[in-house]
Design a protein around this motif. Structure first.
Motif, PDB file in Angstrom:
ATOM      1  N   SER A   5      41.001  -2.291 -20.151  1.00 21.98           N
ATOM      2  CA  SER A   5      41.360  -3.413 -19.291  1.00 21.98           C
ATOM      3  C   SER A   5      42.870  -3.659 -19.320  1.00 21.98           C
ATOM      4  O   SER A   5      43.503  -3.881 -18.279  1.00 21.98           O
ATOM      5  N   GLU A   6      43.469  -3.598 -20.507  1.00 24.54           N
ATOM      6  CA  GLU A   6      44.915  -3.761 -20.631  1.00 24.54           C
ATOM      7  C   GLU A   6      45.657  -2.661 -19.883  1.00 24.54           C
ATOM      8  O   GLU A   6      46.645  -2.928 -19.191  1.00 24.54           O
ATOM      9  N   GLU A  25      45.535  -3.265 -16.138  1.00 22.51           N
ATOM     10  CA  GLU A  25      46.482  -4.306 -15.739  1.00 22.51           C
ATOM     11  C   GLU A  25      47.912  -3.776 -15.731  1.00 22.51           C
ATOM     12  O   GLU A  25      48.685  -4.038 -14.801  1.00 22.51           O
ATOM     13  N   GLU A  26      48.261  -3.028 -16.768  1.00 22.60           N
ATOM     14  CA  GLU A  26      49.605  -2.452 -16.851  1.00 22.60           C
ATOM     15  C   GLU A  26      49.830  -1.465 -15.698  1.00 22.60           C
ATOM     16  O   GLU A  26      50.896  -1.449 -15.074  1.00 22.60           O
ATOM     17  N   GLU A  66      48.365  -1.460 -12.762  1.00 22.84           N
ATOM     18  CA  GLU A  66      48.485  -2.215 -11.515  1.00 22.84           C
ATOM     19  C   GLU A  66      49.888  -2.809 -11.366  1.00 22.84           C
ATOM     20  O   GLU A  66      50.494  -2.741 -10.293  1.00 22.84           O
ATOM     21  N   GLN A  67      50.422  -3.374 -12.450  1.00 27.46           N
ATOM     22  CA  GLN A  67      51.767  -3.955 -12.401  1.00 27.46           C
ATOM     23  C   GLN A  67      52.822  -2.889 -12.149  1.00 27.46           C
ATOM     24  O   GLN A  67      53.729  -3.087 -11.342  1.00 27.46           O
TER      25      GLN A  67
END
Length: 170
Positions: free
Chosen positions: A83-84, A87-88, A90-91
């Motif tokens: 999940s982390e 997110e990373e 995507e950013q």
């Protein structure tokens, strides 16, 4: 081992020592960062793939037999890490798109095709100078003059590019 030309010698390969280049053109660092951001995204994707493989390995070893109660910590940890990473990723992709749009705006603002090719190869793709000279059919002097023109201008729009052929006015 080093020789007098500041080159590192090892295992038959010759590598030049990389020194910072002082420039005045504010667009060059933005263009040069495109490749770095692409590499960061690739590294995140590799870590994410590894994490998915790890999760698959953990789930393949789960059984219905009681053995300590609750869900395995390894699986929870793997889901959290995945999940982390998502997110990373995507950013970083958002940063990359923003950076790429800015770079495209700069490159599209260059009217000369030869200058656009030179700038893309030299500052975006980080192609070795000798290869740029060969592919763009430039002499060493012409290459150095072009590089100085680009690097000494305030921005790409201010570059005074010298075309090889100029159409005569009739």
């Amino acid at each position: 081992m080093k020789n007098d030309n500041n080159q590192l010698l090892g295992s038959g390969a010759v590598e030049k020592e990389i020194r910072p280049v002082v420039i005045h053109n504010r667009d060059i660092p933005l263009l040069a960062d495109v490749l770095s951001i692409m590499q960061e995204i690739c590294q995140i994707e590799q870590r994410r793939d590894w994490q998915r493989d790890r999760m698959l390995n953990i789930t393949q070893h789960l059984t219905g037999m009681p053995g300590g109660g609750g869900t395995p910590k390894g699986l929870d940890e793997a889901f959290a890490l995945l999940s982390e990473l998502d997110e990373e990723h995507e950013q970083r992709c958002k940063d990359y798109v923003r950076q790429l749009k800015a770079a495209q705006k700069i490159l599209n603002g260059i009217e000369s095709r030869s200058m656009r090719a030179f700038v893309t190869m030299k500052y975006v793709m980080d192609v070795p100078d000798a290869q740029i000279r060969e592919e763009l059919n430039m002499t060493r002097t012409g290459f150095n003059r072009a590089r100085r023109c680009v690097e000494s201008a305030e921005c790409m729009a201010m570059v005074k590019w010298h075309e090889r052929y100029i159409l005569a006015k009739c």
